[in-house]
Scaffold this motif. Sequence first.
Motif: not given
Length: 125
Positions: A70-77, A80-85, A92-95
């Motif tokens: 869950a932490l990894t999913r949050t970090l990824v989302y 990516l939203a911040t830097w490549l938005g 969707q992010v699946a871990v």
Amino acid sequence: MVAPVRHLRFPFGIALTGGTVAEEPDYDAYVRQLIRQVLLTARGERVCRPDFGAGLRRQVFAPLNDTSAALTRTLVYEALATWLGTLIRVEQVAVRAEAETLRVSVEYLVIARGERRLLDEDVVL
């Protein structure tokens, strides 16, 4: 006349012909390269942008459980939203925790083209 947009190839290099900066002609490959850069760059690694990156390599020493996933999913989302938005919209992010690996896949929409893509090349930590 508007000049064509140039996309630098990653890793950075010099073109074999002309001695200029190597460019990435395939836009989808360019976006995938950007996503990988964000995912695999640790926060603080870039001097001029200390907040850049998701820092997934830090998860190597985290326990493989639902909390880490869950932490990894949050970090990824968030990264990516911040830097490549402006280039992509994360759908969707699946871990998945499998044996000793944590596999991350990202489904995203390429905004410029309106096309959905999946980065599921197993970013193995």
